[in-house]
Write a protein that holds these residues in place. Structure first.
Motif, PDB file in Angstrom:
ATOM      1  N   ALA A  69      25.033 -36.088  -8.748  1.00  9.74           N
ATOM      2  CA  ALA A  69      25.466 -35.497 -10.021  1.00  9.74           C
ATOM      3  C   ALA A  69      24.266 -35.184 -10.902  1.00  9.74           C
ATOM      4  CB  ALA A  69      26.427 -36.445 -10.742  1.00  9.74           C
ATOM      5  N   GLY A  70      23.321 -36.111 -10.934  1.00  8.10           N
ATOM      6  CA  GLY A  70      22.129 -35.904 -11.747  1.00  8.10           C
ATOM      7  C   GLY A  70      21.364 -34.664 -11.303  1.00  8.10           C
ATOM      8  N   LEU A  71      21.240 -34.472 -10.003  1.00 10.06           N
ATOM      9  CA  LEU A  71      20.473 -33.333  -9.480  1.00 10.06           C
ATOM     10  C   LEU A  71      21.195 -32.013  -9.694  1.00 10.06           C
ATOM     11  CD1 LEU A  71      19.223 -35.034  -6.207  1.00 10.06           C
ATOM     12  CD2 LEU A  71      17.767 -34.219  -8.090  1.00 10.06           C
ATOM     13  N   GLY A 204      33.687 -26.726 -12.416  1.00 10.88           N
ATOM     14  CA  GLY A 204      34.061 -27.613 -11.319  1.00 10.88           C
ATOM     15  C   GLY A 204      32.927 -28.532 -10.881  1.00 10.88           C
ATOM     16  N   GLY A 205      31.710 -28.293 -11.369  1.00  7.50           N
ATOM     17  CA  GLY A 205      30.612 -29.240 -11.175  1.00  7.50           C
ATOM     18  C   GLY A 205      30.981 -30.619 -11.706  1.00  7.50           C
ATOM     19  N   HIS A 206      31.923 -30.639 -12.634  1.00  4.84           N
ATOM     20  CA  HIS A 206      32.373 -31.913 -13.199  1.00  4.84           C
ATOM     21  C   HIS A 206      33.319 -32.678 -12.267  1.00  4.84           C
ATOM     22  CE1 HIS A 206      31.253 -30.645 -17.603  1.00  4.84           C
ATOM     23  NE2 HIS A 206      30.206 -30.793 -16.811  1.00  4.84           N
ATOM     24  N   THR A 207      33.401 -32.285 -11.042  1.00  6.88           N
ATOM     25  CA  THR A 207      34.152 -33.064 -10.053  1.00  6.88           C
ATOM     26  C   THR A 207      33.350 -34.284  -9.594  1.00  6.88           C
ATOM     27  OG1 THR A 207      35.257 -32.958  -7.899  1.00  6.88           O
ATOM     28  CG2 THR A 207      33.312 -31.610  -8.130  1.00  6.88           C
ATOM     29  N   ILE A 208      32.069 -34.348  -9.965  1.00  5.52           N
ATOM     30  CA  ILE A 208      31.260 -35.553  -9.729  1.00  5.52           C
ATOM     31  C   ILE A 208      30.524 -35.912 -11.017  1.00  5.52           C
ATOM     32  CG2 ILE A 208      30.925 -35.245  -7.221  1.00  5.52           C
ATOM     33  CD1 ILE A 208      28.182 -34.025  -7.810  1.00  5.52           C
ATOM     34  N   GLY A 209      30.091 -37.150 -11.120  1.00  6.58           N
ATOM     35  CA  GLY A 209      29.237 -37.551 -12.224  1.00  6.58           C
ATOM     36  C   GLY A 209      29.943 -38.280 -13.350  1.00  6.58           C
ATOM     37  N   ARG A 210      29.180 -38.606 -14.390  1.00 10.07           N
ATOM     38  CA  ARG A 210      29.664 -39.445 -15.475  1.00 10.07           C
ATOM     39  C   ARG A 210      29.321 -38.854 -16.831  1.00 10.07           C
ATOM     40  NH1 ARG A 210      30.848 -44.394 -13.239  1.00 10.07           N
ATOM     41  NH2 ARG A 210      31.113 -45.253 -15.337  1.00 10.07           N
ATOM     42  N   GLY A 214      29.897 -40.733 -26.326  1.00  7.60           N
ATOM     43  CA  GLY A 214      29.548 -39.777 -27.375  1.00  7.60           C
ATOM     44  C   GLY A 214      29.977 -38.353 -27.065  1.00  7.60           C
ATOM     45  N   SER A 215      30.230 -38.058 -25.810  1.00  8.64           N
ATOM     46  CA  SER A 215      30.605 -36.699 -25.433  1.00  8.64           C
ATOM     47  C   SER A 215      32.114 -36.449 -25.492  1.00  8.64           C
ATOM     48  CB  SER A 215      30.108 -36.380 -24.016  1.00  8.64           C
ATOM     49  OG  SER A 215      28.731 -36.602 -23.895  1.00  8.64           O
ATOM     50  N   PHE A 216      32.900 -37.487 -25.698  1.00  9.47           N
ATOM     51  CA  PHE A 216      34.349 -37.242 -25.724  1.00  9.47           C
ATOM     52  C   PHE A 216      35.135 -38.071 -26.736  1.00  9.47           C
ATOM     53  CE2 PHE A 216      33.397 -40.271 -22.333  1.00  9.47           C
ATOM     54  CZ  PHE A 216      34.265 -41.318 -22.609  1.00  9.47           C
TER      55      PHE A 216
HETATM   56  C1  HEM Z   1      30.659 -25.167 -18.971  1.00  9.95           C
HETATM   57  C2  HEM Z   1      30.058 -25.886 -19.844  1.00  9.95           C
HETATM   58  C3  HEM Z   1      29.557 -27.281 -19.629  1.00  9.95           C
HETATM   59  C4  HEM Z   1      29.559 -28.247 -20.568  1.00  9.95           C
HETATM   60  C5  HEM Z   1      30.053 -28.128 -21.992  1.00  9.95           C
HETATM   61  C6  HEM Z   1      29.011 -29.419 -19.954  1.00  9.95           C
HETATM   62  C7  HEM Z   1      28.821 -30.622 -20.606  1.00  9.95           C
HETATM   63  C8  HEM Z   1      28.479 -31.785 -19.983  1.00  9.95           C
HETATM   64  C9  HEM Z   1      28.395 -33.050 -20.639  1.00  9.95           C
HETATM   65  C10 HEM Z   1      28.620 -33.281 -22.129  1.00  9.95           C
HETATM   66  C11 HEM Z   1      28.088 -33.977 -19.704  1.00  9.95           C
HETATM   67  C12 HEM Z   1      27.949 -35.478 -19.893  1.00  9.95           C
HETATM   68  C13 HEM Z   1      26.748 -35.861 -20.680  1.00  9.95           C
HETATM   69  C14 HEM Z   1      26.895 -37.308 -21.037  1.00  9.95           C
HETATM   70  O1  HEM Z   1      27.738 -37.606 -21.882  1.00  9.95           O
HETATM   71  O2  HEM Z   1      26.208 -38.135 -20.448  1.00  9.95           O
HETATM   72  C15 HEM Z   1      27.989 -33.301 -18.448  1.00  9.95           C
HETATM   73  C16 HEM Z   1      27.724 -33.925 -17.269  1.00  9.95           C
HETATM   74  C17 HEM Z   1      27.608 -33.261 -16.070  1.00  9.95           C
HETATM   75  N1  HEM Z   1      27.622 -31.895 -15.908  1.00  9.95           N
HETATM   76 FE1  HEM Z   1      28.192 -30.537 -17.258  1.00  9.95          FE
HETATM   77  N2  HEM Z   1      28.695 -29.156 -18.663  1.00  9.95           N
HETATM   78  C18 HEM Z   1      29.006 -27.858 -18.415  1.00  9.95           C
HETATM   79  C19 HEM Z   1      28.799 -27.189 -17.229  1.00  9.95           C
HETATM   80  C20 HEM Z   1      28.287 -27.759 -16.087  1.00  9.95           C
HETATM   81  C21 HEM Z   1      27.915 -27.030 -14.902  1.00  9.95           C
HETATM   82  C22 HEM Z   1      27.959 -25.522 -14.754  1.00  9.95           C
HETATM   83  C23 HEM Z   1      27.502 -27.943 -13.992  1.00  9.95           C
HETATM   84  C24 HEM Z   1      27.009 -27.723 -12.592  1.00  9.95           C
HETATM   85  C25 HEM Z   1      27.504 -26.823 -11.801  1.00  9.95           C
HETATM   86  C26 HEM Z   1      27.625 -29.235 -14.614  1.00  9.95           C
HETATM   87  C27 HEM Z   1      27.359 -30.414 -13.979  1.00  9.95           C
HETATM   88  C28 HEM Z   1      27.448 -31.651 -14.579  1.00  9.95           C
HETATM   89  C29 HEM Z   1      27.328 -32.903 -13.847  1.00  9.95           C
HETATM   90  C30 HEM Z   1      27.171 -33.048 -12.345  1.00  9.95           C
HETATM   91  C31 HEM Z   1      27.414 -33.917 -14.788  1.00  9.95           C
HETATM   92  C32 HEM Z   1      27.315 -35.418 -14.530  1.00  9.95           C
HETATM   93  C33 HEM Z   1      25.865 -35.819 -14.623  1.00  9.95           C
HETATM   94  C34 HEM Z   1      25.609 -37.257 -14.274  1.00  9.95           C
HETATM   95  O3  HEM Z   1      26.493 -37.972 -13.822  1.00  9.95           O
HETATM   96  O4  HEM Z   1      24.444 -37.663 -14.453  1.00  9.95           O
HETATM   97  N3  HEM Z   1      28.074 -29.081 -15.890  1.00  9.95           N
HETATM   98  N4  HEM Z   1      28.210 -31.958 -18.647  1.00  9.95           N
END
Ligand code: HEM
Ligand SMILES: *[C@@H]1O[C@H](CO)[C@@H](O)[C@H](O)[C@H]1NC(C)=O
Ligand SMILES: *[C@@H]1O[C@H](CO)[C@@H](O)[C@H](O)[C@H]1NC(C)=O
Ligand SMILES: CC(=O)N[C@H]1CO[C@H](CO)[C@@H](O)[C@@H]1O
Length: 352
Positions: A69-71, A204-210, A214-216
């Motif tokens: 998820a980080g990468l 859909g990148g949000h299908t993995i990770g945390r 503060g973000s919600f």
């Molecule tokens: C469309 C708008 C997007 C918004 C508003 C957004 C916002 C965020 C936020 C707020 C977080 C969590 C930060 C935290 O609270 O620690 C997050 C995590 C993440 N985002 Fe997004 N994101 C977006 C698009 C994307 C896209 C396009 C990808 C990749 C294709 C992506 C991949 C991820 C991943 C994998 C995580 C988890 C990271 C981890 O576990 O370290 N996001 N995103």
């Protein structure tokens, strides 16, 4: 996560890795390539490039699948701010703060930067200093998707690393905000040439990770978002007892470490974590796209791969622009003015 839970998810993961990729072996629709990038860029001068990346990441993810998820997120941040030029990888310096100091970065995983530099080390040892940090980041993102059970897709290569930091302001301006509505997100990604389908697919990148509280938590306190499932809200309040409290939770409650389409099923059940996620299902324009991905994972994989390739081509430096960094976290030693000038002119000539 308890060790038995992680054991089970590993089992699940390996069965997915063995069994689920057949869907994408036929010819994939791909966006037109930006000039200077190519599908075969390092085929002759670094034939093992992709194997080195995949083998090392497979090893890393065996210990901690969260690093995927980080990468993935780092590549997205790199490309959305000042193009895919490795600028997010630059550590802050005396010349001023970089992307890393801007708030959205504060939650990038430090380990992801280390992993990219380790990949760079292995690649440069095998092939010489010819593969850029931005290309490595793009490949690492693709393999994070694939090794988490998602689609495999080809990554055009030939990016060069930038010489400049993105400013804090540019970072804030270009990265979408978690509190945005779908309408706002559609308008914001449109400036980069992405449509509503791209938006839903890349989300859909949000299908993995945390994510951090503060973000919600603005969706919980003082008033609970009406577009949030009651039980889900109750559980989130246990994790985050107050606005911006310390704590994290998974982005996809169904299969938090698997790159599948369950994120869209979450949204249909009002169990999306961020406003920017859930509103994709509330909004009339994006709702049918969410549904189509929730019921057809193959369609999601196709659209995701297509849009990721687009992300990876945003404002790239190619040819003799920029440089190939020896260390992803810093620019190569400053060259003389004359050298820079000559390089720039070559860059212009090369682009004709
Ligand atoms: C469309 C708008 C997007 C918004 C508003 C957004 C916002 C965020 C936020 C707020 C977080 C969590 C930060 C935290 O609270 O620690 C997050 C995590 C993440 N985002 Fe997004 N994101 C977006 C698009 C994307 C896209 C396009 C990808 C990749 C294709 C992506 C991949 C991820 C991943 C994998 C995580 C988890 C990271 C981890 O576990 O370290 N996001 N995103
Ligand atoms: C979160 O943790 C930090 C550091 O431990 C602490 O200073 C802060 O008060 C905590 N915030 C909340 C809301 O608990
Ligand atoms: C799912 O999407 C794929 C890819 O676009 C398509 O070929 C397939 O027919 C779809 N399946 C169903 C059941 O609609
Ligand atoms: C100011 C700050 O905290 N910058 C950090 C940005 O993120 C990277 C990776 O997590 C850190 O290495 C920086 O120190």
């Amino acid at each position: 996560m308890t060790s038995s839970a992680s054991f089970i998810s590993l089992l699940f993961l390996s069965s997915l890795i063995l069994g689920s990729h057949l869907s994408l072996t036929r010819a994939q629709p791909t966006p037109p390539l930006v000039g200077g990038l190519s599908w075969t860029f390092h085929r002759t001068n670094c034939p093992n490039l992709e194997t080195i990346v995949r083998d090392y990441l497979r090893q890393v993810f065996r210990d901690d699948i969260g690093q995927a998820a980080g990468l993935l997120r780092i590549h997205f941040h790199d490309c959305f701010v000042q193009g895919c030029d490795g600028s997010v990888l630059l550590a802050g310096s005396a010349s001023g703060p970089g992307e890393q100091e801007a708030p959205p970065n504060l939650t990038l995983r430090p380990q992801a930067f280390t992993i990219i530099n380790e990949l760079r080390n292995r690649i440069h040892r095998a092939c010489g200093q010819i593969v850029s940090c931005s290309d490595i980041t793009a490949l690492a993102a693709r393999d994070s998707v694939f090794l988490s059970g998602g689609p495999d897709y080809r990554v055009p290569l030939g990016r060069r690393d930038g010489l400049t930091f993105a400013t804090r302001d540019a970072t804030l301006e270009n990265l979408p905000f978690f509190g945005s509505t779908a309408r706002e997100l559609i308008a914001s990604v449109a400036t980069k040439g992405f449509d509503a389908t791209d938006l839903v697919a890349i989300s859909g990148g949000h299908t993995i990770g945390r994510g951090n509280c503060g973000s919600f938590t603005a969706r919980l306190y003082p008033n609970q978002d009406v577009n949030m499932d009651q039980t889900y809200a109750k559980n989130l309040k246990r994790i985050c007892p107050a606005l911006n409290s310390n704590g994290t939770t998974v982005l996809d409650i169904r299969t938090p470490n698997i790159f599948d389409n369950r994120y869209y099923v979450d949204l249909m059940n009002r169990q999306g974590l961020f406003m920017s996620d859930q509103d994709l299902y509330t909004d009339r324009t994006t709702r049918p796209i969410v549904t189509s991905f929730a019921i057809n994972q193959t369609l999601f994989y196709e659209r995701f791969a297509f849009s990721m390739i687009k992300i990876g081509m945003l404002d790239v430096l190619t040819g003799t622009q920029g440089e190939v960094r020896a260390d992803c976290s810093r620019r190569n030693a400053a060259r003389t003015y004359v050298t820079t000038l000559v390089d720039d002119q070559e860059g212009e000539i090369a682009s004709f």
